[in-house]
Design a protein around this motif. Structure first.
Motif, short mmCIF file in Angstrom:
data_model
loop_
_atom_site.label_atom_id
_atom_site.label_comp_id
_atom_site.label_asym_id
_atom_site.label_seq_id
_atom_site.Cartn_x
_atom_site.Cartn_y
_atom_site.Cartn_z
N VAL A 1 -6.54 3.20 4.55
CA VAL A 1 -7.69 2.49 4.26
C VAL A 1 -7.60 2.01 2.77
O VAL A 1 -7.30 2.62 1.85
N LEU A 2 -7.50 0.55 2.41
CA LEU A 2 -7.56 0.06 1.14
C LEU A 2 -8.79 -0.42 0.79
O LEU A 2 -9.46 -1.31 1.47
N SER A 3 -9.43 0.25 -0.28
CA SER A 3 -10.57 -0.36 -0.62
C SER A 3 -10.66 -1.03 -2.18
O SER A 3 -9.77 -0.38 -2.95
N ARG A 4 -11.53 -1.98 -2.50
CA ARG A 4 -11.17 -2.48 -3.61
C ARG A 4 -13.13 -2.80 -3.92
O ARG A 4 -13.81 -3.39 -3.33
N ARG A 5 -13.42 -2.16 -5.19
CA ARG A 5 -14.59 -1.94 -5.58
C ARG A 5 -15.65 -1.49 -4.49
O ARG A 5 -16.87 -1.90 -4.15
N GLY A 6 -15.06 -0.53 -3.87
CA GLY A 6 -15.68 0.43 -2.65
C GLY A 6 -16.03 -0.43 -1.60
O GLY A 6 -16.35 0.02 -0.57
N MET A 7 -15.41 -1.57 -1.35
CA MET A 7 -15.36 -2.40 0.12
C MET A 7 -14.01 -2.28 0.75
O MET A 7 -12.94 -2.55 -0.18
N VAL A 8 -14.14 -1.95 1.93
CA VAL A 8 -12.56 -2.09 2.83
C VAL A 8 -11.79 -3.36 2.69
O VAL A 8 -12.76 -4.47 3.22
N VAL A 9 -10.76 -3.48 2.28
CA VAL A 9 -10.14 -4.86 2.01
C VAL A 9 -8.70 -4.83 3.03
O VAL A 9 -8.30 -6.04 3.17
N GLY A 10 -8.55 -3.75 3.41
CA GLY A 10 -7.26 -3.66 4.22
C GLY A 10 -7.06 -2.25 4.94
O GLY A 10 -7.54 -1.46 4.55
N THR A 11 -6.62 -2.36 6.04
CA THR A 11 -6.20 -1.14 7.03
C THR A 11 -4.75 -1.34 7.35
O THR A 11 -4.24 -2.32 7.72
N GLY A 12 -4.13 -0.14 7.88
CA GLY A 12 -2.70 -0.18 8.41
C GLY A 12 -2.29 1.47 8.65
O GLY A 12 -3.18 2.13 8.35
N ALA A 13 -1.12 1.39 8.81
CA ALA A 13 -0.35 2.47 9.21
C ALA A 13 1.25 2.48 8.91
O ALA A 13 1.59 1.43 8.86
N GLY A 14 1.59 3.77 8.92
CA GLY A 14 3.10 3.77 8.38
C GLY A 14 4.07 2.92 9.47
O GLY A 14 5.07 2.12 8.95
N GLY A 15 3.60 2.89 10.46
CA GLY A 15 4.44 2.23 11.55
C GLY A 15 4.48 0.58 11.43
O GLY A 15 5.58 0.26 12.18
N ALA A 16 3.70 0.11 10.32
CA ALA A 16 3.90 -1.37 10.20
C ALA A 16 5.16 -1.62 9.25
O ALA A 16 5.58 -2.80 9.21
#
Length: 270
Positions: free
Chosen positions: A184-199
């Motif tokens: 989960v990637l967050s910027r200023r406390g808001m989620v801006v991206g999600t993913g997994a190693g399989g990508a």
């Protein structure tokens, strides 16, 4: 394109990096530029950085997602070099005056415990060369105006490298399934991206194998202690002054990067 011209184009990119004034796409200003030319231009810059006292401390793999490969019309990744001056300590302010148009990408970084040299490296050999993995945030940047890049543009521009922030909690490579490690990637406390190693080519390990075999054919060995960034698990996210970005990986923990206008302003604000 001859070696002298490689040097001229490398200096164009270096000048853009120093001035923070981007240049037009190389594919437009230098018609006929090939991928081999682009890697030669990249290496010319690496030699210049090394002469300035910035050693090579690792490599990055780019274009590992199917979407990015389709966008640039390629069927394989590319790679760039991680130089000593590109590493930033976790949590400490990162001045934006070092970049032109930075974006961040969450990655699972490999740290090698022994050299890895291709060609002919398989997954088992790559795993045995890894000391541990870390959560990481790669800062990508482009010396090409408005990110209007093709394959030769990004390769020549050191695979659009900008910087890297490594987490501080090493994890044995066998302690987590790299394919399933979610982020989960967050910027200023808001989620801006999600993913997994399989990508990342099905698994970040596949990117490490690809890199070892690709640079091995050129006589390059991945050195013990070097960092390898295998590619982002989600789309890149732009950053601006005041942004605090955190990448949290399942089984790996988190890493945070904090961006400020520049170091002088940071000291004034303090």
């Amino acid at each position: 394109m001859d070696r002298a011209t490689h040097g001229v184009v490398a200096e164009e990119l270096q000048a853009a990096r120093r001035s923070r004034e981007p240049i037009p796409p190389l594919s437009r200003s230098h018609p006929g530029l090939t991928v081999d030319d682009a890697y030669a231009i990249q290496l010319a810059q690496v030699r210049a950085w090394t002469e300035e006292g910035q050693p090579v401390q690792g490599h990055k793999v780019g274009l590992t997602s199917a979407a990015m490969q389709r966008q640039l019309g390629v069927d394989q990744p590319d790679y760039g070099h991680l130089m000593g001056g590109m590493f930033h300590l976790e949590g400490l302010p990162i001045p934006l005056d070092a970049f032109i148009s930075p974006k961040v990408e969450p990655e699972i970084a490999f740290v090698l415990k022994r050299p890895l040299s291709g060609p002919g490296v398989n997954a088992a050999q790559a795993l045995s060369a890894v000391d541990y993995v870390l959560p990481a945030i790669e800062i990508i940047d482009s010396r090409i105006r408005d990110w209007k890049i093709g394959l030769v543009d990004t390769v020549a521009d050191n695979a659009s490298s900008g910087g890297v922030v490594l987490g501080s909690r090493p994890v044995p490579v066998g302690a987590v399934d790299l394919r399933l490690a979610g982020c989960v990637l967050s910027r200023r406390g808001m989620v801006v991206g999600t993913g997994a190693g399989g990508a990342v080519l099905g698994s970040p390990l596949n990117a490490l194998v690809w890199l070892a075999n690709t640079v091995g054919r050129l006589g390059v060995t991945l050195a013990a202690g070097h960092v390898v960034l295998p590619g982002s698990v989600c789309a890149a996210v732009p950053v601006a002054a005041g942004d605090c970005v955190t990448a949290t990986f399942g089984g790996l923990g988190s890493v945070t990067a904090r961006f400020v206008r520049d170091q002088a302003h940071e000291q004034e604000d303090a």
